[in-house]
Design a protein around this motif. Structure first.
Motif, mmCIF file in Angstrom:
data_model
loop_
_atom_site.group_PDB
_atom_site.id
_atom_site.type_symbol
_atom_site.label_atom_id
_atom_site.label_comp_id
_atom_site.label_asym_id
_atom_site.label_seq_id
_atom_site.Cartn_x
_atom_site.Cartn_y
_atom_site.Cartn_z
ATOM 1 N N LEU B 162 101.644 -8.035 -69.702
ATOM 2 C CA LEU B 162 100.339 -8.457 -69.063
ATOM 3 C C LEU B 162 99.538 -7.178 -68.739
ATOM 4 C CD1 LEU B 162 101.238 -11.853 -67.224
ATOM 5 C CD2 LEU B 162 99.929 -11.608 -69.543
ATOM 6 N N ARG B 163 100.194 -6.313 -68.040
ATOM 7 C CA ARG B 163 99.555 -5.061 -67.587
ATOM 8 C C ARG B 163 99.075 -4.153 -68.823
ATOM 9 N NH1 ARG B 163 102.860 -5.584 -63.039
ATOM 10 N NH2 ARG B 163 104.706 -4.637 -64.036
ATOM 11 N N CYS B 164 99.870 -4.268 -70.023
ATOM 12 C CA CYS B 164 99.499 -3.505 -71.032
ATOM 13 C C CYS B 164 98.295 -4.273 -71.865
ATOM 14 C CB CYS B 164 100.473 -3.425 -71.825
ATOM 15 S SG CYS B 164 101.822 -2.262 -71.254
ATOM 16 N N PRO B 170 92.960 -10.717 -63.366
ATOM 17 C CA PRO B 170 93.854 -10.599 -62.263
ATOM 18 C C PRO B 170 95.628 -11.148 -63.004
ATOM 19 C CG PRO B 170 92.130 -12.018 -61.754
ATOM 20 C CD PRO B 170 91.589 -11.404 -62.853
ATOM 21 N N VAL B 171 95.418 -11.753 -63.937
ATOM 22 C CA VAL B 171 96.512 -12.390 -64.374
ATOM 23 C C VAL B 171 97.631 -11.345 -64.654
ATOM 24 C CG1 VAL B 171 96.064 -12.121 -67.024
ATOM 25 C CG2 VAL B 171 97.475 -14.144 -66.278
ATOM 26 N N LYS B 172 97.306 -10.153 -64.775
ATOM 27 C CA LYS B 172 98.292 -8.983 -64.824
ATOM 28 C C LYS B 172 98.847 -8.625 -63.559
ATOM 29 C CE LYS B 172 94.971 -5.200 -64.034
ATOM 30 N NZ LYS B 172 94.452 -3.964 -64.415
ATOM 31 N N VAL B 244 95.261 -2.562 -73.419
ATOM 32 C CA VAL B 244 95.283 -1.447 -72.765
ATOM 33 C C VAL B 244 96.203 -0.455 -73.518
ATOM 34 C CG1 VAL B 244 96.025 -0.294 -70.463
ATOM 35 C CG2 VAL B 244 95.106 -2.720 -70.416
ATOM 36 N N GLN B 245 97.369 -0.890 -73.731
ATOM 37 C CA GLN B 245 98.257 -0.002 -74.521
ATOM 38 C C GLN B 245 99.271 -0.890 -75.369
ATOM 39 O OE1 GLN B 245 99.787 1.866 -70.945
ATOM 40 N NE2 GLN B 245 101.927 1.508 -72.012
ATOM 41 N N PRO B 246 99.590 -0.358 -76.637
ATOM 42 C CA PRO B 246 100.596 -1.475 -77.458
ATOM 43 C C PRO B 246 101.958 -1.406 -76.858
ATOM 44 C CG PRO B 246 100.002 0.849 -78.473
ATOM 45 C CD PRO B 246 99.404 0.749 -77.064
ATOM 46 N N LEU B 261 106.791 -9.931 -77.104
ATOM 47 C CA LEU B 261 105.807 -9.198 -78.112
ATOM 48 C C LEU B 261 104.506 -10.285 -78.102
ATOM 49 C CD1 LEU B 261 105.280 -7.350 -80.575
ATOM 50 C CD2 LEU B 261 106.253 -9.018 -81.783
ATOM 51 N N GLY B 262 103.671 -9.756 -77.509
ATOM 52 C CA GLY B 262 102.305 -10.642 -77.172
ATOM 53 C C GLY B 262 101.090 -10.434 -77.991
ATOM 54 N N PHE B 263 100.345 -11.328 -78.022
ATOM 55 C CA PHE B 263 99.174 -11.069 -78.832
ATOM 56 C C PHE B 263 97.862 -11.520 -77.908
ATOM 57 C CE2 PHE B 263 102.259 -11.486 -82.080
ATOM 58 C CZ PHE B 263 101.787 -10.646 -83.051
ATOM 59 N N LYS B 264 97.018 -10.570 -77.846
ATOM 60 C CA LYS B 264 95.891 -10.694 -76.712
ATOM 61 C C LYS B 264 94.843 -11.850 -77.449
ATOM 62 C CE LYS B 264 92.542 -8.759 -73.592
ATOM 63 N NZ LYS B 264 92.079 -7.527 -73.216
ATOM 64 N N CYS B 265 94.425 -12.796 -77.245
ATOM 65 C CA CYS B 265 93.743 -13.757 -78.076
ATOM 66 C C CYS B 265 92.492 -14.054 -77.102
ATOM 67 C CB CYS B 265 94.196 -15.035 -78.428
ATOM 68 S SG CYS B 265 95.804 -15.016 -79.189
#
Lengths: 421, 424
Positions: B162-164, B170-172, B244-246, B261-265
């Motif tokens: 989440l930080r990346c 603030p979810v991070k 932010v970073q992959p 392995l997350g995808f930001k939607c």
């Protein structure tokens, strides 16, 4: 409690429960055999293969596709221990037929799949199918490797291994990495055959409607299996060590964990159970109120009984610098019970917690399965209401006596490296 | 005057009662004949992400330390006279609470007479009691909870991801905050947050099981104090669409390496249920255990049975997370990327999609046959701006194109983050 238990073969019990408030069916087949480091991995890999495929659904893809078509039906295996015995189980659950959108007979299909898994596995004279075996073996190796991922459970497991050293109960149900590496398609298949012939079977089936044909299906299938089964006793008390043992290990962790194993030598299980609840099984227990709330030493500090090994497990996550303080307080609270410092309110709260919990019996398939299996292990079938009555008959004196009987055997410390320096 | 409606699922025929209580509270009730237990949740739409807020009468926004919603949840269990646990212990009920990213819920489960437990629940949540002493005492307990969760690799791998993924949202931030952030919390701040978010207009009561709706409503009439809607506004900083970073990797004391392995939607402003369910079916399609990708990765020993996916969404954030154990998560990322491209190019297999839909329907129907799940579904859906059975009905209406559109437009390579916890 409305159930029907029948013996459908030599040491094969079939228990059915009909409860029309549910919209699903559940089936659990537990195969019981002595626990041994020599066979633990073979049996575990074998049951994993059984739940992955069968001769008619010979690939994982085919099996998953079929289960998904049947409204996401579940089929899984497990390997666990109880007392000195190894429990290998196949579990399945599925939606009741009346919810099928296209009129499918989900129950008949699932019974075919499960019975094929158990009686018609994907194997030949060389053992289990090599590819499926390879995947199942890796699955078991991965489970063994991942034990450290859950630090709390890891600490308890280590403490139990120390406490039961030299006894079958010290064997981890999936075995070790080394023993799992040594399993072959043939050794796992032979383990499966041995389990079918010598294992004690306990089958529990829960459905919303009466289905007597299910027991008949299993009875017919087992008629072809040459059975030489034994009936095992679950109670295997562990002898108390001559002096308590403490084992410490260091890890790269932020929080230390302590796990204590205490042992008892009394038949008054109900009193020990109540003692555990008063000591550390609720948010008003002595450990919660003192170690956590009063001293702010931890987030969790809990106590439970391991009935079949006559043991009590206490565990806590704590700063390394506070281990001694937490240990002193935990033992102090146990001594409080030994000294008779149990208020009427504490006893009443424990009884009400038990009553509340036992009265929710029957609201889930899991509660039926767990209760009926426990009855089988104890070789005594009683209702939750009868068990509640027994708890209410326990006196303070019996609890004090039980606490006096409980003695520290082993302690395990998981320590963080930094603070150890 | 309270307004009452009966909500029924078109698909399954299951029903429940919704009451917009005169106090401002949303009440959901599901009578479940034949069951002996009762499960109740009293929750507020207030979680770890709600760190900046104001009421209509306030000139400026207030910002509070991270972890305060969770801290408040702990502290609400202390009454002026005694602990709340003791009150429930006297009835035998089990009580607990949890704080998530966007909600805090207090709950009890019991068998038999639930009326006293419901009174205790409604009473204690409406009666805060914070002092310097009881706030200070909690620092040590929550400090240990933070340390415990930081030793949990599943927790670490998620928050690292989440930080990346999120620059500002603030979810991070860890739900419980940090030992430093909670050290800034005092009784005044807790009262400020309580007065803002624990307004019945921002809250829901959900109760299911062996109950009578009339009795529940009578107790609500007796216990709920009318609340004025003070026009709560929460503020979220602008969040860029890019990540932010992959990639992020951390070594921990684990026996098996794990990954997210997350995808930001792109988040929906409100009523995101259709998007959430399209995403959910898309994820099930992508991680289907009978697919070629799944079985190739399994056969090569890259994944095991722990591989799966989920939709992770709330106010201002929406992502898809695939997770599992793997010693070669890079290969999982490559395979998933290739599979997304293949699906986007070739389309979705209608037969497979319908099978996955059937499976999702089965899961939803099963949920409704559990007292605990029923109450949980009712509170979750209400806090998401939906009705309890909308999920079943929406799933039944979804088409393969909905899942395809989500995969094509949202699961993009440049929005992907790989987070790994590796063995030391």
């Amino acid at each position: 409690m409305n159930y029907k238990k029948t013996e459908i073969g030599k040491n094969i019990t079939f228990t059915s429960v009909v409860d029309n408030k549910f919209n699903t069916c559940s089936l659990r087949i537990t195969m019981i055999t002595p626990m041994s480091s020599l066979t633990a991995s073979d049996y575990s890999v074998a049951v994993n293969v059984l739940s992955d495929v069968n001769a008619n659904l010979p690939t994982i893809a085919a099996m998953n596709e079929r289960l998904s078509e049947l409204y996401g039906a579940g089929l899984s295996s497990s390997s666990a221990s109880r007392g000195d015995l190894h429990l290998l189980a196949l579990s399945a659950s599925w939606l009741a037929d009346r919810f099928a959108l296209d009129g499918e007979n989900i129950t008949a299909e699932m019974l075919k799949i499960v019975t094929d898994c158990l009686f018609n596995p994907l194997a030949d004279e060389n053992g289990f199918n090599e590819e499926i075996f390879r995947l199942s073996k890796k699955e078991i190796l991965d489970i063994i490797d991942s034990q450290l991922n859950n630090k709390r459970e890891y600490a308890i497991t280590k403490a139990l291994q120390i406490a039961f050293e030299g006894e079958p109960a010290a064997v981890i149900s999936n075995g070790t990495r080394e023993s799992a590496e040594a399993v072959t398609p043939l050794s796992a298949y032979n383990a499966y055959k041995k389990l079918m012939e010598t294992g004690q079977f306990d089958i529990i089936f829960i459905s919303p409607v009466e289905m007597p044909e299910v027991a008949e299906i299993f009875k017919e299938k087992f008629a072809d299996v040459p059975r030489k089964s034994s009936n095992y006793s679950f109670y295997a008390p562990s002898p108390l060590k001559s002096a308590p043992v403490v084992v410490k290990e260091e890890f790269d962790v932020l929080q230390a964990k302590i796990a204590f194993i205490l042992k008892f030598d009394t038949d008054d299980i109900d009193a020990v159970h109540l003692m555990c609840i008063i000591l550390g099984a609720t948010p008003v227990s002595k450990l919660f109120m003192n170690v956590r709330e009063k001293l702010s030493l931890c987030y969790y500090c809990a106590c439970r009984m391991s009935e079949f090994k006559s043991s009590v497990i206490i565990d806590c996550g704590v700063e390394k610098n506070n281990i001694e303080k937490a240990t002193d307080e935990i033992m102090n609270q146990l001594n409080e019970i030994r000294n008779g410092n149990i208020s009427d309110e504490e006893l009443q709260n424990a009884l009400l917690a038990i009553e509340n919990s036992y009265n929710t019996f029957g609201d889930s398939h899991g509660s039926y399965i767990s209760w009926l299996f426990d009855c089988m292990c104890r070789d005594e079938y009683i209702s939750p209401a009868e068990q509640i009555e027994r708890f209410f008959a326990v006196t303070k004196e019996r609890i004090i006596k039980a606490a006096e009987n409980v003695k520290l055997d082993s302690t395990y410390h998981m320590l963080n490296k930094e603070t150890e320096q | 005057m309270s307004k009452k409606e009966i909500i029924t699922s078109k698909c399954t025929g299951d029903s429940c009662i919704h009451v917009k209580h005169k106090s401002g509270l949303d009440i959901y009730i599901r009578e479940m004949p034949g069951f002996s237990s009762v499960y109740a949740l009293f929750g507020t739409k207030y979680g770890s992400i709600n760190t900046t807020f104001k009421l209509a009468a306030d000139k400026d926004y207030t910002s509070v330390p991270n972890g305060i919603a969770h801290f408040l949840e702990h502290k609400l269990f202390e009454n002026e006279d005694c602990g709340v646990f003791e009150l429930f212990a006297a009835t035998g009920a089990q009580c607990n609470a949890y704080t998530s990213f966007d909600k805090t819920c207090y709950l009890f489960s019991c068998s038999g007479d639930y009326t006293e437990n419901l009174r205790i629940l409604l009473d204690f949540v409406q009666k805060p009691f914070f002092t310097k002493e009881n706030v200070d005492k909690e620092q040590g307990i929550i400090g240990q909870e933070i340390r415990m969760t930081n030793d949990n690799p599943e927790w670490r791998v998620l928050f690292n991801m989440l930080r990346c993924m999120y620059h500002e949202h603030p979810v991070k931030i860890d739900i419980a905050g940090t030992e430093e952030s909670i050290a800034q919390i005092d009784a005044d701040l807790l009262y400020k947050c309580y007065d803002t978010f624990y307004n019945l207009n921002n809250m829901t009561l959900s109760i299911a099981g062996n109950i009578s709706a009339d009795t529940v409503l009578a107790i609500c009439d007796e216990m709920l104090r009318p609340c004025e809607d003070k026009g709560l506004e929460t503020f979220f900083p602008d969040e860029p669409h890019h990540i932010v970073q992959p990639e992020i990797r951390e070594k921990q004391a684990v026996g098996a390496s794990i990954f997210n392995l997350g995808f930001k939607c792109i988040p929906e402003a409100e009523k995101f249920l259709k998007k959430e369910m399209s995403a959910s079916l898309a994820v099930s399609y992508l991680t289907d255990a009978s697919s070629d990708m799944y079985n190739k990765l399994l056969s090569e020993g890259i994944i095991n049975g722990s591989f799966g996916g989920e939709v992770f969404a709330g106010e201002g954030f929406f992502s898809v997370i695939l997770s599992g154990e793997s010693e070669n998560p890079d290969a999982v990322r490559d395979a998933v990327t290739a599979e997304i491209k293949r699906i986007s190019d070739e389309g979705i297999n209608e037969k497979t999609f319908n099978r996955i839909k059937k499976s999702a329907y089965g899961d939803l129907v099963r949920q409704l046959c559990s007292v605990t799940s029923s109450a949980t579904v009712m509170i979750n859906t209400n806090m998401s701006g939906c009705k309890p059975f909308d999920v079943v009905d929406i799933v039944s209406e979804l088409k393969a194109e909905d899942a395809l559109s989500f995969i094509k437009n949202e699961l993009l390579p440049d929005k992907m983050v790989l987070s790994v916890i590796e063995k030391i």
